[in-house]
Design an enzyme around this catalytic site. Structure first.
Site, short mmCIF file in Angstrom:
data_model
loop_
_atom_site.label_atom_id
_atom_site.label_comp_id
_atom_site.label_asym_id
_atom_site.label_seq_id
_atom_site.Cartn_x
_atom_site.Cartn_y
_atom_site.Cartn_z
CB CYS A 115 49.66 48.31 22.63
SG CYS A 115 49.21 48.04 20.91
CB SER B 49 45.11 47.07 20.91
OG SER B 49 45.48 46.96 19.56
CG HIS C 217 41.36 50.82 19.71
ND1 HIS C 217 40.85 51.81 18.92
CD2 HIS C 217 42.47 50.40 19.07
CE1 HIS C 217 41.62 51.98 17.85
NE2 HIS C 217 42.62 51.13 17.92
CG HIS D 67 47.94 43.54 23.88
ND1 HIS D 67 47.43 44.76 24.22
CD2 HIS D 67 48.49 43.69 22.65
CE1 HIS D 67 47.64 45.62 23.25
NE2 HIS D 67 48.29 45.01 22.28
CB CYS E 209 51.72 43.89 20.42
SG CYS E 209 50.27 44.50 19.52
N1 APR Z 1 46.72 61.56 10.19
C1 APR Z 1 47.97 61.09 10.42
N2 APR Z 1 48.36 60.60 11.63
C2 APR Z 1 47.47 60.59 12.63
C3 APR Z 1 46.15 61.06 12.45
C4 APR Z 1 45.79 61.57 11.17
N3 APR Z 1 44.57 62.04 10.91
N4 APR Z 1 45.50 60.92 13.64
C5 APR Z 1 46.37 60.36 14.51
N5 APR Z 1 47.56 60.17 13.90
C6 APR Z 1 48.79 59.58 14.47
C7 APR Z 1 49.07 59.93 15.91
O1 APR Z 1 49.70 61.21 16.04
C8 APR Z 1 49.99 58.77 16.34
O2 APR Z 1 51.34 59.08 16.09
O3 APR Z 1 48.64 58.16 14.48
C9 APR Z 1 49.54 57.62 15.44
C10 APR Z 1 48.83 56.46 16.20
O4 APR Z 1 49.76 55.87 17.04
P1 APR Z 1 49.43 55.26 18.51
O5 APR Z 1 48.29 55.99 19.13
O6 APR Z 1 50.74 55.17 19.23
O7 APR Z 1 48.87 53.79 18.20
P2 APR Z 1 49.66 52.42 17.89
O8 APR Z 1 49.97 51.71 19.14
O9 APR Z 1 50.77 52.71 16.93
O10 APR Z 1 48.52 51.58 17.16
C11 APR Z 1 47.99 52.00 15.91
O11 APR Z 1 47.43 49.79 15.13
O12 APR Z 1 47.35 47.64 16.00
C12 APR Z 1 46.64 48.81 15.76
O13 APR Z 1 45.02 48.80 17.53
C13 APR Z 1 46.13 49.47 17.02
O14 APR Z 1 44.56 50.72 15.79
C14 APR Z 1 45.79 50.81 16.48
C15 APR Z 1 46.89 51.07 15.46
ZN ZN Z 2 49.09 45.81 20.61
#
Ligand code: APR
Ligand code: ZN
Length: 381
Positions: free
Chosen positions: A46, A48, A51, A67, A172
């Protein structure tokens, strides 16, 4: 019996600046009173966790990462009444106290007595040890391990027909996305919606919006591959993010969406969110940004146009109520959760999965601990 320990392989983060994990054997205590040991069958990778690995959030170290888990109850501690050995369960990572005003008022995610954010079980301890002392399961789960010990109430029984890899996501990303739509935004059929970020959480929001009957559903990302996944998950339109986003959303929704979601955790896109909704609309903040970064929001527009900003933590979930509902919708063919899993990996490939996530390459990697924990779909994206 209580002092017995077992050796368990787990993915551990020691705080190194490269943000890499090592898979090593740690000691796991037997479950204490009111706790259960789960044989983990699948664990999602995930955002998180990333991060933490990238130094954006501080956690106690060494940390057993992950998690998002599903598995089978393998041992029960004294006093456990609601679970039996062999039950299939999804793990809730916010281990609320179950007694305070928030918990009893249907907002367990707001319980301030929970110690999950400090990687501690409700009694303030951990069941994990390495040679130097205690080790800390991230969000009190530490899903990326062969087995874990959690409080009875954090292990939610789930229909056995849900494959473990899909079930892990309910704990999650899918739960967060579903809850953001159903609990936080309370989307009704016919409302227009926009979702920025089509990762595991964003795609879950898209799928839940389709379930709720929203239309149009506009997905926004910076990679074409993610946008393709969003269209498969139920988006009606896919748009590349950028400066002209507000104008494009306005065109597609005749003046702004009823509801907008940010599912990345970038302050820039979070600040952009209120500009995507129409007067009286709702902006829902799901992505979690790095600590201490303020947003820039146009106050006059916000007040004058009567817009609502909604913070969404763990989708406002009540896990024992919502996890089974999500499973029911999946089993009825209403939530295409198999499609959210792009890659199934072994625990030894976990660093590759985080690297793919940093490059925006995969929708969701899921660690499977046995081949039969995986459903049938396999995609390379
Ligand atoms: N504009 C649009 N999309 C973007 C940008 C942007 N500037 N920058 C990144 N992205 C996209 C990425 O290409 C990716 O598809 O955002 C998406 C983020 O997805 P993941 O990295 O897979 O993260 P995810 O597990 O979905 O979590 C997203 O939710 O719960 C919270 O902590 C978690 O902050 C995190 C968020
Ligand atoms: Zn999560």
């Amino acid at each position: 019996m209580e002092q017995d320990k077992m050796s368990i392989r787990a993915a551990v983060f020691d705080g190194n600046p490269e943000g890499t994990l090592t898979v090593e054997a740690l000691q796991l205590d037997e479950p204490h009173h009111g706790e259960v040991r789960i044989r983990v069958r699948a664990a999602g990778v995930c955002g998180s966790d990333r991060h933490v690995l990238d130094g954006e959030w501080q956690v106690p170290l060494p940390a057993i990462m992950g998690h998002e888990a599903a598995g089978v109850v393998e041992a029960i501690g004294p006093g456990v009444r609601s679970l039996d050995i062999g039950d299939h369960v999804v793990i809730a990572w916010h281990q609320a106290c179950q007694r305070c005003a928030e918990c009893t008022g249907g907002k367990p995610w707001a319980c301030t007595r929970a110690k999950s954010n400090d990687s501690l079980l409700p009694d303030g301890t951990t069941r994990w040890h390495d040679v130097d002392g205690p080790a800390y399961p991230y969000l009190a789960v530490g899903a990326m391990s062969e087995a874990i010990v959690v409080p009875e109430f954090a292990a939610i029984p789930i229909d056995r027909r849900v494959p473990f890899d899909v079930a892990s996501l309910i704990g999650c990303s899918v739960g967060t996305g579903y809850g953001a739509v159903v609990n936080n935004a309370r989307v009704v059929a016919g409302e227009s919606a926009v979702v920025i970020g089509a990762g595991g959480v964003g795609l879950s929001i898209v799928a839940a919006l389709k379930l709720a009957g929203a239309s149009p559903i506009i997905a926004v990302d910076v990679t074409a591959q993610k946008l393709e996944s969003a269209l498969e998950a139920g988006a009606t339109h896919a748009v590349l993010g950028g400066e002209s986003l507000a104008a494009e959303v306005s065109d597609l929704t005749s003046g702004g969406a009823d509801v907008a979601f940010e599912a990345i955790g970038r302050t820039q896109t979070m600040s952009q969110l209120p500009s995507l909704i129409r007067p009286g609309g709702r902006a829902v903040f799901v992505g979690l940004p790095p600590e201490g970064q303020p947003l820039e929001i146009d106050g006059l527009q916000l007040a004058y146009e009567g817009k609502t900003l909604i913070g969404s933590n763990y989708g406002g979930l009540v896990p024992a109520r919502d996890f089974p509902r999500i499973a029911t919708a999946y089993l009825a063919g209403l939530l295409p959760l198999d499609d959210l899993i792009s890659t199934r990996i072994s625990i030894d490939q976990v660093n590759e999965a985080f690297e793919a996530m940093r490059l925006g390459k995969r929708t969701r990697s899921v660690i499977v601990f046995d081949d039969d924990a995986a459903g049938t779909t396999e995609r390379d994206r």
